[in-house]
Scaffold this motif. Structure first.
Motif, PDB file in Angstrom:
ATOM      1  N   GLU A 155       0.850  -1.181   0.000  1.00  0.00           N
ATOM      2  CA  GLU A 155       0.000   0.000   0.000  1.00  0.00           C
ATOM      3  C   GLU A 155       0.889   1.236   0.000  1.00  0.00           C
ATOM      4  N   TRP A 156       0.383   2.332  -0.539  1.00  0.00           N
ATOM      5  CA  TRP A 156       1.125   3.588  -0.478  1.00  0.00           C
ATOM      6  C   TRP A 156       0.728   4.402   0.743  1.00  0.00           C
ATOM      7  N   LEU A 157      -0.103   3.842   1.602  1.00  0.00           N
ATOM      8  CA  LEU A 157      -0.414   4.350   2.941  1.00  0.00           C
ATOM      9  C   LEU A 157      -0.801   5.833   2.984  1.00  0.00           C
ATOM     10  N   GLY A 158      -1.660   6.231   2.075  1.00  0.00           N
ATOM     11  CA  GLY A 158      -2.181   7.587   2.111  1.00  0.00           C
ATOM     12  C   GLY A 158      -1.180   8.664   1.729  1.00  0.00           C
ATOM     13  N   MET A 159      -0.139   8.279   0.995  1.00  0.00           N
ATOM     14  CA  MET A 159       0.883   9.249   0.587  1.00  0.00           C
ATOM     15  C   MET A 159       0.487   9.992  -0.686  1.00  0.00           C
ATOM     16  N   GLY A 160      -0.682   9.687  -1.233  1.00  0.00           N
ATOM     17  CA  GLY A 160      -1.112  10.349  -2.460  1.00  0.00           C
ATOM     18  C   GLY A 160      -0.418   9.816  -3.702  1.00  0.00           C
ATOM     19  N   LEU A 161       0.147   8.630  -3.613  1.00  0.00           N
ATOM     20  CA  LEU A 161       0.859   8.016  -4.739  1.00  0.00           C
ATOM     21  C   LEU A 161      -0.041   6.966  -5.392  1.00  0.00           C
ATOM     22  N   THR A 162      -0.049   6.944  -6.703  1.00  0.00           N
ATOM     23  CA  THR A 162      -0.907   6.004  -7.419  1.00  0.00           C
ATOM     24  C   THR A 162      -0.151   4.729  -7.770  1.00  0.00           C
ATOM     25  N   ARG A 163      -0.906   3.690  -7.982  1.00  0.00           N
ATOM     26  CA  ARG A 163      -0.338   2.427  -8.458  1.00  0.00           C
ATOM     27  C   ARG A 163      -0.215   2.478  -9.975  1.00  0.00           C
ATOM     28  N   GLY A 164       0.699   1.691 -10.505  1.00  0.00           N
ATOM     29  CA  GLY A 164       0.815   1.590 -11.946  1.00  0.00           C
ATOM     30  C   GLY A 164       1.927   0.637 -12.316  1.00  0.00           C
ATOM     31  N   ASP A 165       1.867   0.123 -13.535  1.00  0.00           N
ATOM     32  CA  ASP A 165       2.893  -0.804 -14.015  1.00  0.00           C
ATOM     33  C   ASP A 165       4.295  -0.235 -13.838  1.00  0.00           C
ATOM     34  N   THR A 166       4.430   1.059 -14.040  1.00  0.00           N
ATOM     35  CA  THR A 166       5.727   1.714 -13.971  1.00  0.00           C
ATOM     36  C   THR A 166       6.411   1.505 -12.621  1.00  0.00           C
ATOM     37  N   TYR A 167       5.605   1.415 -11.550  1.00  0.00           N
ATOM     38  CA  TYR A 167       6.157   1.348 -10.195  1.00  0.00           C
ATOM     39  C   TYR A 167       6.006  -0.031  -9.558  1.00  0.00           C
ATOM     40  N   SER A 168       5.626  -1.018 -10.322  1.00  0.00           N
ATOM     41  CA  SER A 168       5.308  -2.332  -9.749  1.00  0.00           C
ATOM     42  C   SER A 168       6.500  -3.035  -9.109  1.00  0.00           C
ATOM     43  N   LEU A 169       7.717  -2.565  -9.367  1.00  0.00           N
ATOM     44  CA  LEU A 169       8.908  -3.189  -8.785  1.00  0.00           C
ATOM     45  C   LEU A 169       9.355  -2.498  -7.495  1.00  0.00           C
TER      46      LEU A 169
END
Length: 193
Positions: free
Chosen positions: A114-128
């Protein structure tokens, strides 16, 4: 009757996967947990055993005199993994769902991917991108952890530091993804000519 047996096997598989994730650190230390006759195996979301995993510098954040250790990791691109390794590192919910923070309290996983409410989105780019947070039990109230450990709220005073670490980790993860994508695209372009 076969449907009931299949449903039971499926449910036991889900329970096993969940326990392997939540109690992985205990399982790594030779604690034995079984579901039926099956001995559970630890799941390392950070791929620490793989040579291509990047462990970024760890940091320590302080809250009310207590230390929170933050360890960021960037997993290898799937092209550097065997099929079995890729399946294992993808985790029970897949690559995109597993990116983000992994909050541990006394070696028990409380929040995963989870990005724990940091305002960061999920996406393939960041999956690692995966980041371990070690939170001492003395900060349960600050993180709004209750007996069930079903949710977590990161104190506002930690947001800036955690977001900075997350952005560095996400940038590195994005570079691993795009670096691997460029040669593939060029190879495809050469085939077309």
């Amino acid at each position: 009757l076969e449907t009931v047996a299949a449903d039971l096997r499926s449910a036991l598989g889900e329970v096993s996967s969940h326990l392997e994730v939540v109690f992985s650190r205990f399982l790594e230390r030779s604690v034995v947990i079984k579901v039926g006759e099956q001995r559970l195996k630890p799941w390392d979301p950070f791929g620490k055993d793989h040579s291509a995993t990047q462990e970024l510098p760890s940091e320590r954040l302080n809250l009310r005199g207590h230390t929170i250790t933050v360890r960021p990791y960037v997993l290898p691109h799937e092209s550097k993994l065997s099929t079995a390794q890729a399946h294992l590192l993808a985790g029970p919910d897949g690559w995109n769902a597993q990116q983000g923070f992994y909050l541990y309290r006394r070696n028990r996983l409380v929040a995963a991917g989870e990005w724990l409410g940091m305002g960061l989105t999920r996406g393939d780019t960041y999956s690692l991108a995966r980041i371990a947070l070690e939170v001492p039990a003395e900060l349960d109230r600050d993180f709004q952890l209750d007996v069930s450990k079903s949710g977590v709220v990161v104190p506002r005073t930690l947001h800036a530091g955690l977001r900075r670490i997350a952005e560095v980790t996400r940038k590195r993860a994005s570079a691993v993804r795009s670096h691997r994508a460029v040669p593939v695209k060029r190879a495809v372009d050469r085939q077309r000519t």
